[in-house]
Design a protein around this motif. Sequence first.
Motif, PDB file in Angstrom:
ATOM      1  N   ASP A 192       0.795  -1.234   0.000  1.00  0.00           N
ATOM      2  CA  ASP A 192       0.000   0.000   0.000  1.00  0.00           C
ATOM      3  C   ASP A 192       0.827   1.283   0.000  1.00  0.00           C
ATOM      4  O   ASP A 192       0.269   2.369  -0.052  1.00  0.00           O
ATOM      5  CB  ASP A 192      -0.930   0.013   1.228  1.00  0.00           C
ATOM      6  CG  ASP A 192      -1.880  -1.180   1.225  1.00  0.00           C
ATOM      7  OD1 ASP A 192      -2.184  -1.664   0.118  1.00  0.00           O
ATOM      8  OD2 ASP A 192      -2.301  -1.621   2.296  1.00  0.00           O
ATOM      9  N   SER A 193       2.148   1.142   0.067  1.00  0.00           N
ATOM     10  CA  SER A 193       2.932   2.381   0.198  1.00  0.00           C
ATOM     11  C   SER A 193       2.864   3.204  -1.094  1.00  0.00           C
ATOM     12  O   SER A 193       2.691   2.677  -2.185  1.00  0.00           O
ATOM     13  CB  SER A 193       4.378   2.042   0.545  1.00  0.00           C
ATOM     14  OG  SER A 193       4.928   1.305  -0.518  1.00  0.00           O
TER      15      SER A 193
ATOM     16  N   ASP B  60       7.347  -0.774  -6.240  1.00  0.00           N
ATOM     17  CA  ASP B  60       6.124  -1.492  -5.863  1.00  0.00           C
ATOM     18  C   ASP B  60       6.372  -2.957  -5.565  1.00  0.00           C
ATOM     19  O   ASP B  60       5.501  -3.642  -5.048  1.00  0.00           O
ATOM     20  CB  ASP B  60       5.110  -1.447  -7.025  1.00  0.00           C
ATOM     21  CG  ASP B  60       4.728  -0.041  -7.382  1.00  0.00           C
ATOM     22  OD1 ASP B  60       4.305   0.698  -6.478  1.00  0.00           O
ATOM     23  OD2 ASP B  60       4.861   0.324  -8.568  1.00  0.00           O
ATOM     24  N   SER B  61       7.522  -3.451  -5.951  1.00  0.00           N
ATOM     25  CA  SER B  61       7.646  -4.907  -6.008  1.00  0.00           C
ATOM     26  C   SER B  61       8.616  -5.484  -4.988  1.00  0.00           C
ATOM     27  O   SER B  61       9.015  -6.634  -5.093  1.00  0.00           O
ATOM     28  CB  SER B  61       8.067  -5.323  -7.420  1.00  0.00           C
ATOM     29  OG  SER B  61       9.261  -4.662  -7.770  1.00  0.00           O
TER      30      SER B  61
ATOM     31  N   TYR C 241       4.511  -7.249  -7.664  1.00  0.00           N
ATOM     32  CA  TYR C 241       3.565  -6.491  -6.851  1.00  0.00           C
ATOM     33  C   TYR C 241       2.313  -7.331  -6.564  1.00  0.00           C
ATOM     34  O   TYR C 241       1.853  -7.428  -5.425  1.00  0.00           O
ATOM     35  CB  TYR C 241       3.185  -5.188  -7.578  1.00  0.00           C
ATOM     36  CG  TYR C 241       1.917  -4.578  -7.057  1.00  0.00           C
ATOM     37  CD1 TYR C 241       1.919  -3.798  -5.894  1.00  0.00           C
ATOM     38  CD2 TYR C 241       0.701  -4.801  -7.701  1.00  0.00           C
ATOM     39  CE1 TYR C 241       0.741  -3.270  -5.391  1.00  0.00           C
ATOM     40  CE2 TYR C 241      -0.478  -4.282  -7.205  1.00  0.00           C
ATOM     41  CZ  TYR C 241      -0.458  -3.522  -6.053  1.00  0.00           C
ATOM     42  OH  TYR C 241      -1.622  -3.010  -5.552  1.00  0.00           O
ATOM     43  N   LEU C 242       1.783  -7.955  -7.623  1.00  0.00           N
ATOM     44  CA  LEU C 242       0.564  -8.756  -7.460  1.00  0.00           C
ATOM     45  C   LEU C 242       0.799  -9.952  -6.538  1.00  0.00           C
ATOM     46  O   LEU C 242      -0.077 -10.328  -5.766  1.00  0.00           O
ATOM     47  CB  LEU C 242       0.108  -9.297  -8.812  1.00  0.00           C
ATOM     48  CG  LEU C 242      -0.930  -8.524  -9.592  1.00  0.00           C
ATOM     49  CD1 LEU C 242      -1.303  -9.308 -10.840  1.00  0.00           C
ATOM     50  CD2 LEU C 242      -2.182  -8.275  -8.751  1.00  0.00           C
ATOM     51  N   THR C 243       1.987 -10.538  -6.631  1.00  0.00           N
ATOM     52  CA  THR C 243       2.313 -11.671  -5.762  1.00  0.00           C
ATOM     53  C   THR C 243       2.247 -11.220  -4.304  1.00  0.00           C
ATOM     54  O   THR C 243       1.654 -11.883  -3.458  1.00  0.00           O
ATOM     55  CB  THR C 243       3.712 -12.231  -6.109  1.00  0.00           C
ATOM     56  OG1 THR C 243       3.749 -12.529  -7.514  1.00  0.00           O
ATOM     57  CG2 THR C 243       4.023 -13.494  -5.324  1.00  0.00           C
TER      58      THR C 243
ATOM     59  N   ILE D  36      -1.585 -10.457  -3.377  1.00  0.00           N
ATOM     60  CA  ILE D  36      -2.446 -11.618  -3.169  1.00  0.00           C
ATOM     61  C   ILE D  36      -2.011 -12.361  -1.904  1.00  0.00           C
ATOM     62  O   ILE D  36      -2.827 -12.925  -1.171  1.00  0.00           O
ATOM     63  CB  ILE D  36      -2.461 -12.486  -4.447  1.00  0.00           C
ATOM     64  CG1 ILE D  36      -3.776 -13.232  -4.560  1.00  0.00           C
ATOM     65  CG2 ILE D  36      -1.293 -13.412  -4.536  1.00  0.00           C
ATOM     66  CD1 ILE D  36      -4.063 -13.702  -5.956  1.00  0.00           C
ATOM     67  N   GLU D  37      -0.726 -12.305  -1.620  1.00  0.00           N
ATOM     68  CA  GLU D  37      -0.211 -12.884  -0.378  1.00  0.00           C
ATOM     69  C   GLU D  37      -0.811 -12.130   0.815  1.00  0.00           C
ATOM     70  O   GLU D  37      -1.288 -12.739   1.781  1.00  0.00           O
ATOM     71  CB  GLU D  37       1.318 -12.773  -0.368  1.00  0.00           C
ATOM     72  CG  GLU D  37       1.970 -13.428   0.837  1.00  0.00           C
ATOM     73  CD  GLU D  37       3.493 -13.224   0.851  1.00  0.00           C
ATOM     74  OE1 GLU D  37       4.012 -12.448   0.017  1.00  0.00           O
ATOM     75  OE2 GLU D  37       4.147 -13.828   1.710  1.00  0.00           O
ATOM     76  N   LEU D  38      -0.831 -10.820   0.709  1.00  0.00           N
ATOM     77  CA  LEU D  38      -1.418  -9.990   1.767  1.00  0.00           C
ATOM     78  C   LEU D  38      -2.895 -10.334   1.967  1.00  0.00           C
ATOM     79  O   LEU D  38      -3.363 -10.491   3.099  1.00  0.00           O
ATOM     80  CB  LEU D  38      -1.259  -8.506   1.393  1.00  0.00           C
ATOM     81  CG  LEU D  38      -2.028  -7.493   2.238  1.00  0.00           C
ATOM     82  CD1 LEU D  38      -1.555  -7.516   3.690  1.00  0.00           C
ATOM     83  CD2 LEU D  38      -1.873  -6.073   1.661  1.00  0.00           C
TER      84      LEU D  38
END
Lengths: 150, 576
Positions: free
Chosen positions: B38-39, B71-72, B428-430, B433-435
């Motif tokens: 979210d940063s 982001d990643s 980023y998506l990884t 989705i982990e979050l």
Amino acid sequence: MFMASGKSRGSSERPIRVLLAKPAIDGHDRGVYVLARAFRDAGMEVIYPGLLPTPEQIVDIAIDEDVDVIAISLLNGSHMTIFKKVMELLRARHAGDVAVIGGGIIPPRDRPRLERMGVTGNYGPGTPLETIITHVRERAAEVRRRRRVA
Amino acid sequence: MAAPRVGSTAVGGERQAPASSRLKYWRSKVARLSKAVDSRNEAYDSWEKRVLIPWQKGLASAGRLVYTSADSAHDGGADMPGMYPFTRGIYPNMYAGKPWTMRMFSGFGIPEDTNSRLKYLLKHGETGLSIAFDEPTLYGVDCDSERAEGEIGKCGVNVTTLKDMEVIFDGIPLDKVSTSMTINAPAIILFAMYIAVAQKRGINQSRLAGTLQADILKEYIAQKEWFYPPKAHLRMIRDMMLYSVNNMPKWNFISVSGYHIREAGSTAAQELAFTLADGFHYVDMGIAAGLKVDDFAPRISFFFDSSMDMFEEIAKFRAARRIWATVMRELYGAKDERSLKLRFHAQTSGYTLTWQQPLNNIARTALEALYAVLGGAQSLHTNSYDEALALPTEAAAKVALRTQQVIAEETGIKDVADPMGGSYYLEYLTNRIELEAYRYFEKLDELGGILKAVEDGYPQREIADASYQRQRRIEAGEAVMVGVNKYQEEDEAPINILKISRKAELAQKRRLADVKRSRDEAEVSRALDRLREAMRSETANLVPHVIDAVKAYATIGEIVKVGRDVYGEWKEPRII
């Protein structure tokens, strides 16, 4: 068993009552839950007796709950057997006036035979909800007209 | 057999770590990951203001349009395949070493039909068999029951007694093949039958290799096939776990499955979260039963859906590996690397296949198969284009297999491990989705754990909500299904589909009648009585008793009835 009540539509006539049933021994209930909500959002009263009611139970519930329409979802290829049974039982119990609507995985070649039995709709996957809702309303109106005459 | 080591045997809410420290653990993960996800990205903000908005004539975009290295970031561990936390794959050389297994699921009609299909597959070099059972078998209904009418052999092969399994595996070297059985509620019965067939042929059970799906939690969540209340089924899973740990070194006693959760309408994050939560519950059960985590965790495998949203799916597979490895090590103290590696089978999505313009399904399946491969699957089943209409024809099933072969042999995809890794967006998506998965773990433990949540209908409601929202987006044209709500065609020409004749039903009923005539009824009742006694004792292992019952040719329905007498039935909680 539960009943999901529809929003009041401001009419004196009671809302359309639909029994939504998945009688085959098959638990793929995604579609049935979508329909339950869609019917409810369309102002109908929905009765969903949970998974695996037998044709006998479906007809019992339909009579006890005085439904206008029985909507049956079948996905596993047993539609010819189960619809036939439901239709026979309805007639035997003098409840032949209840409308029966089918949907699920029903190959086009089986549709004319189902129609001849009195099972209408027979919608496949991807049918717009609006189409199904309109059909339920039409069939329910027919049922009520017939009941008023009788 | 060796006596099962049974310690504390409860299958309910016992935990390796107390609930409060688990919650704390999830919360610390959520806090750390949300910082990464979210940063603010200052480079993006300034680019948006100076470049994007002027380009769009003053309009901002609804969502983020591009991702950058800011982001990643992830501090999860070594960024190499074959190394903890295995985000980039469980083997160092991935498919360059060994391509994924093309494991096609089959089974139909009567046992003879399936036997010849299996022999055909073996003759053509397949060693991993994967068997589909019909609905009466999955629901523990005998083929001569009125309930089974019209359903025998329709969605898989029918098994009512051991006799059927003897025919299915006739002439098949059980000590040389590995057999995957998609069976859940009656898993212990089919497991016992498989062992019994081997024993009757003089093959030691220790040489049997295979996988049972057996994951009952996802049945309550999604596929809705069960006989008894959850705790009774979980106890049977515990018994199979103990039995195979002690007697069958090559047997995978559970395949924790997200496929059905996704197909029931969940989002990718829900699929991931509920599946891993189920997996952790089985780990808790093994530990509560007195096993050491590294004695059984390496035999837990997973089964995921591969659906249409490309990057989300690849991210889901990567996040699954990272979460499993991390939690197994940090929370459960697993040390054996095999306990940390999440192995998974993938299947392309049945839900995304359309009844309309079915040939388009070949394209969908090819894309989904590609995502599973980019996500590092160990084995893959590709659906056939006609499966929105019926079981596949042989021709359609062949196209599905060829699709995998095209991906494996023509695209160069096998040469490099995790070829998408390092994409800012994918990384980023990884993380994201982990979050989302950790947020669900937190929520589930706040509700008293996955079992309690399932008994109360929480995951079921989350899935029904997601499914209804998706349907509404389709109705509104916001989500597109080509041929369904866009580019529709009138008067489509029908395609050929497979028709299963009623011959199967008659043949199965005849065989059952023969079995019932020739079996020793007194032995059947004795075996069922012993099983009933064992069921009443919480510490007994049921597997040997079920083996005795199937060897006496008790039917699946008779065995299930004993369980219903002891445990009662289960009615699902209200979902909507």
